[in-house]
Motif scaffolding. Structure first.
Motif, PDB file in Angstrom:
ATOM      1  N   ALA A 162     -17.119 -13.404   6.657  1.00 34.81           N
ATOM      2  CA  ALA A 162     -16.041 -14.392   6.695  1.00 34.81           C
ATOM      3  C   ALA A 162     -15.513 -14.620   8.109  1.00 34.81           C
ATOM      4  O   ALA A 162     -14.658 -15.474   8.317  1.00 34.81           O
ATOM      5  N   ARG A 163     -16.022 -13.830   9.065  1.00 38.10           N
ATOM      6  CA  ARG A 163     -15.629 -13.951  10.470  1.00 38.10           C
ATOM      7  C   ARG A 163     -14.113 -13.843  10.663  1.00 38.10           C
ATOM      8  O   ARG A 163     -13.495 -14.618  11.382  1.00 38.10           O
ATOM      9  N   VAL A 164     -13.560 -12.855   9.997  1.00 41.01           N
ATOM     10  CA  VAL A 164     -12.128 -12.588  10.147  1.00 41.01           C
ATOM     11  C   VAL A 164     -11.892 -12.096  11.571  1.00 41.01           C
ATOM     12  O   VAL A 164     -12.641 -11.262  12.080  1.00 41.01           O
ATOM     13  N   PRO A 165     -10.859 -12.603  12.252  1.00 42.37           N
ATOM     14  CA  PRO A 165     -10.571 -12.163  13.631  1.00 42.37           C
ATOM     15  C   PRO A 165     -10.410 -10.649  13.707  1.00 42.37           C
ATOM     16  O   PRO A 165      -9.877 -10.008  12.792  1.00 42.37           O
ATOM     17  N   GLU A 166     -10.850 -10.064  14.798  1.00 44.66           N
ATOM     18  CA  GLU A 166     -10.854  -8.617  14.966  1.00 44.66           C
ATOM     19  C   GLU A 166      -9.509  -7.954  14.674  1.00 44.66           C
ATOM     20  O   GLU A 166      -9.459  -6.927  13.986  1.00 44.66           O
ATOM     21  N   PRO A 167      -8.381  -8.492  15.176  1.00 43.93           N
ATOM     22  CA  PRO A 167      -7.099  -7.820  14.908  1.00 43.93           C
ATOM     23  C   PRO A 167      -6.747  -7.741  13.420  1.00 43.93           C
ATOM     24  O   PRO A 167      -5.971  -6.878  13.016  1.00 43.93           O
ATOM     25  N   GLU A 168      -7.304  -8.640  12.632  1.00 44.28           N
ATOM     26  CA  GLU A 168      -6.980  -8.690  11.202  1.00 44.28           C
ATOM     27  C   GLU A 168      -8.058  -8.039  10.343  1.00 44.28           C
ATOM     28  O   GLU A 168      -7.928  -7.958   9.126  1.00 44.28           O
ATOM     29  N   ARG A 169      -9.123  -7.557  10.984  1.00 42.89           N
ATOM     30  CA  ARG A 169     -10.307  -7.152  10.225  1.00 42.89           C
ATOM     31  C   ARG A 169     -10.068  -5.930   9.345  1.00 42.89           C
ATOM     32  O   ARG A 169     -10.475  -5.910   8.177  1.00 42.89           O
ATOM     33  N   ILE A 170      -9.421  -4.898   9.879  1.00 46.97           N
ATOM     34  CA  ILE A 170      -9.220  -3.686   9.078  1.00 46.97           C
ATOM     35  C   ILE A 170      -8.332  -3.981   7.867  1.00 46.97           C
ATOM     36  O   ILE A 170      -8.628  -3.557   6.744  1.00 46.97           O
ATOM     37  N   GLY A 171      -7.257  -4.720   8.089  1.00 47.33           N
ATOM     38  CA  GLY A 171      -6.371  -5.055   6.975  1.00 47.33           C
ATOM     39  C   GLY A 171      -7.090  -5.849   5.900  1.00 47.33           C
ATOM     40  O   GLY A 171      -6.924  -5.604   4.697  1.00 47.33           O
ATOM     41  N   ALA A 172      -7.918  -6.804   6.320  1.00 49.95           N
ATOM     42  CA  ALA A 172      -8.681  -7.612   5.365  1.00 49.95           C
ATOM     43  C   ALA A 172      -9.706  -6.763   4.629  1.00 49.95           C
ATOM     44  O   ALA A 172      -9.959  -6.964   3.427  1.00 49.95           O
ATOM     45  N   THR A 173     -10.301  -5.806   5.329  1.00 52.09           N
ATOM     46  CA  THR A 173     -11.300  -4.942   4.709  1.00 52.09           C
ATOM     47  C   THR A 173     -10.660  -4.024   3.672  1.00 52.09           C
ATOM     48  O   THR A 173     -11.232  -3.781   2.598  1.00 52.09           O
ATOM     49  N   ILE A 174      -9.473  -3.524   3.970  1.00 49.93           N
ATOM     50  CA  ILE A 174      -8.751  -2.681   3.018  1.00 49.93           C
ATOM     51  C   ILE A 174      -8.472  -3.453   1.736  1.00 49.93           C
ATOM     52  O   ILE A 174      -8.653  -2.937   0.623  1.00 49.93           O
ATOM     53  N   LYS A 175      -8.067  -4.702   1.872  1.00 44.25           N
ATOM     54  CA  LYS A 175      -7.802  -5.541   0.692  1.00 44.25           C
ATOM     55  C   LYS A 175      -9.086  -5.812  -0.082  1.00 44.25           C
ATOM     56  O   LYS A 175      -9.130  -5.679  -1.314  1.00 44.25           O
ATOM     57  N   ALA A 176     -10.133  -6.207   0.627  1.00 43.99           N
ATOM     58  CA  ALA A 176     -11.400  -6.503  -0.041  1.00 43.99           C
ATOM     59  C   ALA A 176     -11.943  -5.274  -0.761  1.00 43.99           C
ATOM     60  O   ALA A 176     -12.492  -5.366  -1.868  1.00 43.99           O
ATOM     61  N   HIS A 177     -11.760  -4.110  -0.137  1.00 44.58           N
ATOM     62  CA  HIS A 177     -12.256  -2.872  -0.733  1.00 44.58           C
ATOM     63  C   HIS A 177     -11.561  -2.591  -2.064  1.00 44.58           C
ATOM     64  O   HIS A 177     -12.216  -2.223  -3.049  1.00 44.58           O
ATOM     65  N   VAL A 178     -10.255  -2.774  -2.119  1.00 43.25           N
ATOM     66  CA  VAL A 178      -9.532  -2.563  -3.376  1.00 43.25           C
ATOM     67  C   VAL A 178     -10.058  -3.518  -4.450  1.00 43.25           C
ATOM     68  O   VAL A 178     -10.272  -3.123  -5.605  1.00 43.25           O
ATOM     69  N   GLN A 179     -10.299  -4.763  -4.078  1.00 42.28           N
ATOM     70  CA  GLN A 179     -10.812  -5.735  -5.042  1.00 42.28           C
ATOM     71  C   GLN A 179     -12.187  -5.311  -5.567  1.00 42.28           C
ATOM     72  O   GLN A 179     -12.471  -5.448  -6.768  1.00 42.28           O
ATOM     73  N   PHE A 180     -13.041  -4.797  -4.703  1.00 41.87           N
ATOM     74  CA  PHE A 180     -14.345  -4.327  -5.147  1.00 41.87           C
ATOM     75  C   PHE A 180     -14.209  -3.128  -6.092  1.00 41.87           C
ATOM     76  O   PHE A 180     -15.002  -2.974  -7.028  1.00 41.87           O
ATOM     77  N   GLN A 181     -13.208  -2.278  -5.863  1.00 43.24           N
ATOM     78  CA  GLN A 181     -13.026  -1.119  -6.743  1.00 43.24           C
ATOM     79  C   GLN A 181     -12.559  -1.553  -8.131  1.00 43.24           C
ATOM     80  O   GLN A 181     -12.904  -0.918  -9.131  1.00 43.24           O
ATOM     81  N   LEU A 182     -11.801  -2.637  -8.184  1.00 48.77           N
ATOM     82  CA  LEU A 182     -11.421  -3.188  -9.487  1.00 48.77           C
ATOM     83  C   LEU A 182     -12.655  -3.682 -10.227  1.00 48.77           C
ATOM     84  O   LEU A 182     -12.789  -3.494 -11.446  1.00 48.77           O
TER      85      LEU A 182
END
Length: 221
Positions: free
Chosen positions: A149-169
């Motif tokens: 999704a080419r999320v900007p670097e400063p926002e990448r970890i936060g976006a990954t944490i959110k995406a990870h929770v969604q995948f666990q659901l």
């Protein structure tokens, strides 16, 4: 690294734990009836909490839960291996909670600054940390999604944490006991993220794909 010890040679970390135990014993004596009831009655937790084992994120503190109210699974990066993954630890807890304890809500809670999510950013030495390396592979799908999704670097970890929770659901739904319970309206699954700096929880709304403050999401007064 040298273990810190006091003047009598006692490990300071162990000493701190022992002193904490002494304080607990005083609390136990003050509320002996409560603890006796916990021991003699069957547990009836309100939630199955699947969270990270980060020592700074304490589920009972965040939710003000008393002993007996949370059935907890904590591991690196709050992972739920899919049912076919061959890891029985999380799956056994899911089945026990739903089939034997009567739990009808499952929370998968990530948190800000998660080291387990960040672990894939650097090489993991297979000769020393093979187990860790295999485990954090469960976070790779989130990393790949955010990168694509080419999320900007400063926002990448936060976006990954959110995406990870969604995948666990999604992974929760690979367990027959969960999928059946959700389909029949008996089981609810919830994705949360705890912000350690703000002391706030955001909740995932599967209908809109948005994240909102927990109190707003549940319509709390």
């Amino acid at each position: 690294m040298t273990t810190a010890k006091d003047s009598s040679g006692i490990d300071l970390d162990i000493k701190d734990a022992v002193e904490g135990y002494e304080r607990f014993r005083l609390e136990f004596e003050r509320d002996r009836t409560f603890f006796k009831n916990l021991a003699t009655k069957k547990q009836k937790p309100k939630l199955l909490w699947i969270g990270c084992c980060d020592s700074r994120v304490v589920p009972s503190q965040i939710t003000s839960a008393d002993p007996g109210e949370l059935f907890e699974v904590r591991n690196i990066a709050n992972c739920v291996p899919p049912s076919w993954a061959g890891d029985d630890t999380v799956g056994a807890a899911i089945e026990y909670a739903l089939a034997h304890l009567g739990v009808d809500d499952i929370v998968v809670c990530g948190h800000s600054g998660c080291g387990g999510i960040q672990a894939l950013a650097e090489p993991i030495p297979p000769d020393q940390e093979a187990h860790l390396g295999r485990w954090v592979e469960y976070t790779r799908r989130a990393h790949e999604l955010v990168a694509a999704a080419r999320v900007p670097e400063p926002e990448r970890i936060g976006a990954t944490i959110k995406a990870h929770v969604q995948f666990q659901l999604d992974n929760l739904m690979t367990y027959e006991i969960v999928a059946k319970g959700v389909a029949e309206g008996r089981v609810g699954i919830h994705g949360w993220i705890y912000d350690m700096e703000l002391g706030e929880i955001q909740a995932y709304d599967p209908k809109t794909g948005a994240w909102r403050g927990l109190l707003d999401a549940v319509g709390a007064p």
